[in-house]
Scaffold this motif. Sequence first.
Motif, PDB file in Angstrom:
ATOM      1  N   LEU A 275      -2.690   5.441   6.599  1.00 31.02           N
ATOM      2  CA  LEU A 275      -1.812   5.657   5.442  1.00 31.02           C
ATOM      3  C   LEU A 275      -2.592   6.292   4.282  1.00 31.02           C
ATOM      4  O   LEU A 275      -2.140   7.252   3.645  1.00 31.02           O
ATOM      5  N   LEU A 276      -3.776   5.757   4.031  1.00 29.90           N
ATOM      6  CA  LEU A 276      -4.614   6.276   2.944  1.00 29.90           C
ATOM      7  C   LEU A 276      -5.040   7.716   3.214  1.00 29.90           C
ATOM      8  O   LEU A 276      -5.119   8.540   2.300  1.00 29.90           O
TER       9      LEU A 276
ATOM     10  N   GLN B 137      -2.803  10.802   2.071  1.00 27.69           N
ATOM     11  CA  GLN B 137      -2.555  11.088   0.657  1.00 27.69           C
ATOM     12  C   GLN B 137      -3.897  11.216  -0.070  1.00 27.69           C
ATOM     13  O   GLN B 137      -4.937  10.956   0.506  1.00 27.69           O
TER      14      GLN B 137
ATOM     15  N   ARG C 202      -4.377  10.226  -3.636  1.00 22.97           N
ATOM     16  CA  ARG C 202      -4.372   9.600  -4.960  1.00 22.97           C
ATOM     17  C   ARG C 202      -4.954   8.186  -4.965  1.00 22.97           C
ATOM     18  O   ARG C 202      -5.563   7.771  -5.945  1.00 22.97           O
ATOM     19  N   VAL C 203      -4.734   7.454  -3.903  1.00 24.13           N
ATOM     20  CA  VAL C 203      -5.191   6.065  -3.833  1.00 24.13           C
ATOM     21  C   VAL C 203      -6.473   6.035  -3.007  1.00 24.13           C
ATOM     22  O   VAL C 203      -6.493   6.501  -1.868  1.00 24.13           O
ATOM     23  N   ARG C 204      -7.523   5.504  -3.625  1.00 23.50           N
ATOM     24  CA  ARG C 204      -8.831   5.564  -2.980  1.00 23.50           C
ATOM     25  C   ARG C 204      -9.335   4.158  -2.652  1.00 23.50           C
ATOM     26  O   ARG C 204      -9.345   3.273  -3.515  1.00 23.50           O
TER      27      ARG C 204
ATOM     28  N   ASN D 115      -4.413   8.727 -10.163  1.00 18.81           N
ATOM     29  CA  ASN D 115      -5.356   8.154  -9.209  1.00 18.81           C
ATOM     30  C   ASN D 115      -5.479   6.655  -9.418  1.00 18.81           C
ATOM     31  O   ASN D 115      -5.379   6.171 -10.538  1.00 18.81           O
TER      32      ASN D 115
ATOM     33  N   LEU E  31       0.835  -1.197   0.000  1.00 24.55           N
ATOM     34  CA  LEU E  31       0.000   0.000   0.000  1.00 24.55           C
ATOM     35  C   LEU E  31       0.875   1.255   0.000  1.00 24.55           C
ATOM     36  O   LEU E  31       0.622   2.210  -0.741  1.00 24.55           O
ATOM     37  N   GLN E  32       1.921   1.229   0.833  1.00 25.72           N
ATOM     38  CA  GLN E  32       2.849   2.369   0.891  1.00 25.72           C
ATOM     39  C   GLN E  32       3.504   2.603  -0.468  1.00 25.72           C
ATOM     40  O   GLN E  32       3.576   3.730  -0.961  1.00 25.72           O
TER      41      GLN E  32
ATOM     42  N   CYS F 200       0.984   4.089  -2.889  1.00 26.63           N
ATOM     43  CA  CYS F 200       0.714   5.508  -2.595  1.00 26.63           C
ATOM     44  C   CYS F 200       1.883   6.376  -3.086  1.00 26.63           C
ATOM     45  O   CYS F 200       1.667   7.448  -3.664  1.00 26.63           O
ATOM     46  N   ASP F 201       3.116   5.919  -2.856  1.00 32.17           N
ATOM     47  CA  ASP F 201       4.286   6.674  -3.311  1.00 32.17           C
ATOM     48  C   ASP F 201       4.279   6.826  -4.829  1.00 32.17           C
ATOM     49  O   ASP F 201       4.493   7.917  -5.366  1.00 32.17           O
TER      50      ASP F 201
ATOM     51  N   GLY G 249       1.403   9.057  -6.018  1.00 30.19           N
ATOM     52  CA  GLY G 249       1.686  10.453  -5.675  1.00 30.19           C
ATOM     53  C   GLY G 249       2.723  11.041  -6.617  1.00 30.19           C
ATOM     54  O   GLY G 249       2.542  12.149  -7.143  1.00 30.19           O
TER      55      GLY G 249
END
Length: 398
Positions: A178-179, A182, A184-186, A137, A124-125, A128-129, A132
């Motif tokens: 974490l979500l 940020q 971008r990740v939904r 998205n 997930l991290q 997200c990186d 971003g």
Amino acid sequence: MPEVPVSVQRAINELKVQNSDPLCAYVYDLPELRNRAQNIVGCLPPGCEMFYAAKANPALPVLSALASFVHGFEVASGGELDWVRRHFPDTSVIFGGPGKLASDLEKAIDQNVELIHVESLLELQRLCDIAGRRQANQDILLRINLELADTPSTRLTMGGVPTPFGMEEACIPDALALLARQGRVRLRGFHFHLMSHQLDEKRHLTLIKHYLETVRTWEAQYGLSLTEINVGGGIGINYTQPDQQFDWSGFCTGLDELLQAYVDRAWRIRFECGRFITAPCGYYVGEVLDVKRCGEEWFAVCRGGTHHFRTPAAQAHNHPFDILPTNNTDAATPCVTDHSVTLVGQLCTPKDVFARQVHIASLGVGDLVVFRYAGAYAWNISHQAFLMHPHPEEYFIE
Ligand SMILES: *Cc1c(COP(=O)(O)O)cnc(C)c1O
């Protein structure tokens, strides 16, 4: 025992004529597959979708036959993603599986994957990186390995007990934190695939009920409004009692009733089945090369082996088969009648067994043994290079 379908027999006869050596082949019945897919999808209650898990059998004619019936394809690697996208640029694709590379995640974004099923906090991290950095998205589900109080045990448990698949429930607060950091990740929902080889409709309904109740609890607990629950695949094929298969239409009726309790739900329910869809459309054929006796046991050596058709070895079962007799009238060739026989292949290993000590009325050299339910986790899971035997013929009935 059911007869081999006429169309499959015709294909086998055609292959026999084309080959001077004893035959060994895969035959896929695509009209049967289309029919099956249409029926499976047609039974689903409103608001439910069926994706096909490509890893069960990613052969292009199989995917092409399924594409217009299923709602999309589930891929489990960067390789499957490339393959499916190259041939189906507009089909909906969802992407799961452990150990995704950073380059796989980038590819998923580039190739317009509808949902990534995230398997761990680290994944997930990473996602997200990447999202971003690229200002892209991406929608996701979190794959959760739920703890089950009463684990419905099938032969291949993917969850409910410690496994490398998905994340444990205790990870959810960290994942949500974490979500939240940020944009971008939904998160669209949760993914569960805890079971393979499920043969019992009632137990499967109980499991899905548990998923729905759990997601409802999490929505309240964490203030989420989700749109998607993926209930995985894992519907089994009863290889050892082929006349007792999972009752899909009964299951769908039960699912419809279950969903009545959730009429206000915003979730779409998605399945991602592999084996149940494609296994029955495939046939592996091996011609009997030799029949011999050793002590009290009889063995029939067939052209091919578990390097082509690993399913019986992988599942440690006697694979169901039919015999197409040849018109061999040569009294000199060996034949066994009214006896138990072990069907083996051409490999120099005692593990190369299709079926052990199965009673047979008559089997002789030149007869064709046709293994049913060879359309999933068969050719593509086999150690094809072992002993450098040639590949089997491949025939797709159109
Ligand atoms: C393998 C797999 C499937 C398909 O499983 P079947 O038993 O073929 O239905 C679905 N989802 C996930 C996550 C898988 O790993």
